[in-house]
Design a protein around this motif. Structure first.
Motif, short mmCIF file in Angstrom:
data_model
loop_
_atom_site.label_atom_id
_atom_site.label_comp_id
_atom_site.label_asym_id
_atom_site.label_seq_id
_atom_site.Cartn_x
_atom_site.Cartn_y
_atom_site.Cartn_z
N ILE A 125 -17.75 -1.65 2.78
CA ILE A 125 -17.94 -0.93 4.04
C ILE A 125 -17.83 -1.94 5.17
CG2 ILE A 125 -19.58 0.35 5.46
CD1 ILE A 125 -20.64 1.59 2.85
N ALA A 126 -16.77 -1.82 5.95
CA ALA A 126 -16.51 -2.80 7.01
C ALA A 126 -16.71 -2.17 8.38
CB ALA A 126 -15.07 -3.31 6.89
N GLY A 127 -17.18 -3.00 9.31
CA GLY A 127 -17.30 -2.58 10.70
C GLY A 127 -18.42 -1.62 11.00
N ALA A 128 -19.38 -1.49 10.10
CA ALA A 128 -20.49 -0.55 10.31
C ALA A 128 -21.58 -1.16 11.16
CB ALA A 128 -21.06 -0.10 8.97
N ALA A 129 -22.44 -0.31 11.71
CA ALA A 129 -23.58 -0.73 12.52
C ALA A 129 -24.85 -0.13 11.95
CB ALA A 129 -23.39 -0.30 13.97
N PHE A 130 -25.96 -0.85 12.06
CA PHE A 130 -27.27 -0.37 11.61
C PHE A 130 -28.08 -0.09 12.86
CE2 PHE A 130 -31.57 -1.25 9.62
CZ PHE A 130 -31.57 -0.13 8.80
N GLU A 131 -28.19 1.18 13.24
CA GLU A 131 -28.76 1.55 14.53
C GLU A 131 -29.66 2.77 14.40
OE1 GLU A 131 -25.28 0.08 17.61
OE2 GLU A 131 -25.08 2.08 16.72
N ALA A 132 -30.43 3.00 15.46
CA ALA A 132 -31.34 4.14 15.48
C ALA A 132 -30.59 5.43 15.79
CB ALA A 132 -32.42 3.93 16.53
N VAL A 133 -30.91 6.49 15.05
CA VAL A 133 -30.41 7.82 15.38
C VAL A 133 -30.90 8.18 16.78
CG1 VAL A 133 -30.50 10.26 14.74
CG2 VAL A 133 -30.37 8.50 12.96
N HIS A 134 -30.04 8.82 17.56
CA HIS A 134 -30.38 9.11 18.95
C HIS A 134 -31.65 9.96 19.04
CE1 HIS A 134 -29.83 10.08 23.18
NE2 HIS A 134 -28.86 9.18 23.22
N ALA A 135 -32.52 9.58 19.94
CA ALA A 135 -33.81 10.28 20.09
C ALA A 135 -33.65 11.75 20.45
CB ALA A 135 -34.66 9.58 21.14
N SER A 136 -32.55 12.10 21.10
CA SER A 136 -32.34 13.50 21.46
C SER A 136 -32.15 14.38 20.22
CB SER A 136 -31.11 13.64 22.37
OG SER A 136 -29.92 13.28 21.69
N VAL A 137 -31.77 13.75 19.10
CA VAL A 137 -31.60 14.47 17.85
C VAL A 137 -32.92 14.52 17.08
CG1 VAL A 137 -30.37 14.57 15.63
CG2 VAL A 137 -29.17 13.83 17.70
N THR A 138 -33.53 13.36 16.86
CA THR A 138 -34.76 13.32 16.05
C THR A 138 -35.92 14.07 16.70
OG1 THR A 138 -35.34 11.18 17.06
CG2 THR A 138 -34.14 11.13 14.96
N ARG A 140 -35.99 16.77 18.32
CA ARG A 140 -35.92 18.23 18.15
C ARG A 140 -36.67 18.68 16.90
NH1 ARG A 140 -29.47 19.41 19.17
NH2 ARG A 140 -29.29 18.31 21.17
N TYR A 141 -36.76 17.77 15.94
CA TYR A 141 -37.38 18.12 14.66
C TYR A 141 -38.69 17.37 14.42
CZ TYR A 141 -32.58 19.72 14.24
OH TYR A 141 -31.37 20.33 14.47
N MET A 142 -39.21 16.81 15.52
CA MET A 142 -40.47 16.07 15.47
C MET A 142 -40.43 14.94 14.43
SD MET A 142 -43.30 19.10 16.09
CE MET A 142 -42.68 20.20 14.82
N LEU A 143 -39.28 14.30 14.34
CA LEU A 143 -39.12 13.15 13.46
C LEU A 143 -39.22 11.87 14.29
CD1 LEU A 143 -36.08 14.27 11.27
CD2 LEU A 143 -38.48 14.15 10.55
N PRO A 144 -39.84 10.83 13.76
CA PRO A 144 -39.89 9.56 14.49
C PRO A 144 -38.52 8.88 14.46
CG PRO A 144 -40.83 9.30 12.31
CD PRO A 144 -40.55 10.77 12.47
N PRO A 145 -38.26 7.96 15.37
CA PRO A 145 -36.99 7.23 15.35
C PRO A 145 -36.82 6.47 14.03
CG PRO A 145 -38.17 6.83 17.40
CD PRO A 145 -39.13 7.53 16.48
N PHE A 146 -35.59 6.39 13.54
CA PHE A 146 -35.33 5.61 12.34
C PHE A 146 -33.90 5.06 12.38
CE2 PHE A 146 -34.24 9.99 11.32
CZ PHE A 146 -33.05 9.91 10.61
N LEU A 147 -33.67 4.02 11.59
CA LEU A 147 -32.39 3.31 11.57
C LEU A 147 -31.54 3.76 10.39
CD1 LEU A 147 -33.88 -0.22 12.25
CD2 LEU A 147 -32.56 1.11 13.90
N VAL A 148 -30.24 3.86 10.64
CA VAL A 148 -29.29 4.26 9.60
C VAL A 148 -27.98 3.50 9.84
CG1 VAL A 148 -27.91 6.18 8.71
CG2 VAL A 148 -30.27 6.57 9.34
N THR A 149 -27.29 3.17 8.76
CA THR A 149 -25.97 2.56 8.88
C THR A 149 -24.93 3.64 9.15
OG1 THR A 149 -26.58 0.78 7.36
CG2 THR A 149 -24.23 1.16 7.69
#
Length: 252
Positions: A125-138, A140-149
């Motif tokens: 897997i080349a050129g990927a980033a490990f970043e937080a899902v945008h807060a405007s998405v999380t 909505r579902y009362m989920l805390p911020p989290f990181l995903v590749t």
């Protein structure tokens, strides 16, 4: 929640749990419509979640996903929002593609909402980033911020051009997604000579997609507050024009 939101919650909870259970967080990467929803504020809901996976053996991934779909790390957050997983199957488990189908149900509803999880195996897997899902998405579902590749916008554009060129049946969502990505001012894309070869096919396929096809396959998946902006024939033809122009320029 609407059925689209129910599916999106499931996607978020699943990918958060999977990432948490991986020793190397960059072995699984979110792509496609969920990538655009989670990181680039797309107004198009994704019907399924697609991921690339590297290194992880087929049997190992199968065992991990099977376990996660029954584990508290997935079940509890869904239950808190009134959603349960009522069906799971794994119709395709090959060395290149692994697919699970899930049936979801919300409290008080008898209808099963269906979605898929699909992994495509890559050498790397080349050129990927490990970043937080945008807060405007999380949020909505009362989920805390989290990181995903995930793949950054430049990579997503290249993947979408390839998809638009190579799909047996061109999909209007690829044009819609490219229109969104090309609107970003922070993206620089350069195609390799091999990638430039995709451009003529991508343009031809983009032009060939009818408004009726777009209306049936994309508009219904847009956030209701934004659907009106994109629902008209004029809006679709403008998207086609913008995308074919930008893709054509990348091919020069």
């Amino acid at each position: 929640m609407t059925p689209r939101q129910c599916v999106e919650l499931f996607h978020l909870v699943f990918v958060r749990a999977l990432t948490a259970r991986l020793d190397d967080k960059k072995l699984v990467c979110v792509k496609g419509g969920c990538n655009l929803r989670f990181f680039f504020e797309s107004v198009r809901y994704s019907e399924d979640i697609d991921l690339d996976v590297a290194v992880v053996a087929r049997e190992t991934l199968q065992k991990k996903v099977d376990g996660l779909l029954q584990s508290p790390i997935v079940v509890a957050p869904l239950k808190a929002m009134g959603v349960s997983v009522v069906e799971v199957s794994k119709p395709k488990q090959t060395e290149t593609t692994q697919r699970w189908k899930a049936g979801l149900r919300t409290q008080g509803q008898r209808e099963t909402i269906r979605t898929k999880i699909e992994f495509s195996r890559r050498a790397a897997i080349a050129g990927a980033a490990f970043e937080a899902v945008h807060a405007s998405v999380t949020s909505r579902y009362m989920l805390p911020p989290f990181l995903v590749t995930h793949y950054p916008a430049s990579q997503a554009i290249i993947q979408k051009i390839h998809a638009l060129c190579e799909r047996h049946e061109p999909q209007p969502r690829d044009v819609f997604d490219l229109n969104l990505l090309f609107a970003r001012r922070d993206v620089t894309v350069r195609l390799s000579e091999e990638e430039k070869a995709w451009v003529p096919g991508a343009i031809d396929n983009a032009i060939s997609i009818s408004y009726d096809d777009y209306s049936a396959k994309v508009v219904d998946y847009l956030e209701p507050d934004h659907a009106e902006l994109y629902a008209s024939r004029v809006a679709w033809e403008l998207m086609q024009s913008v995308v074919t122009d930008r893709v054509g320029r990348l091919g020069k």
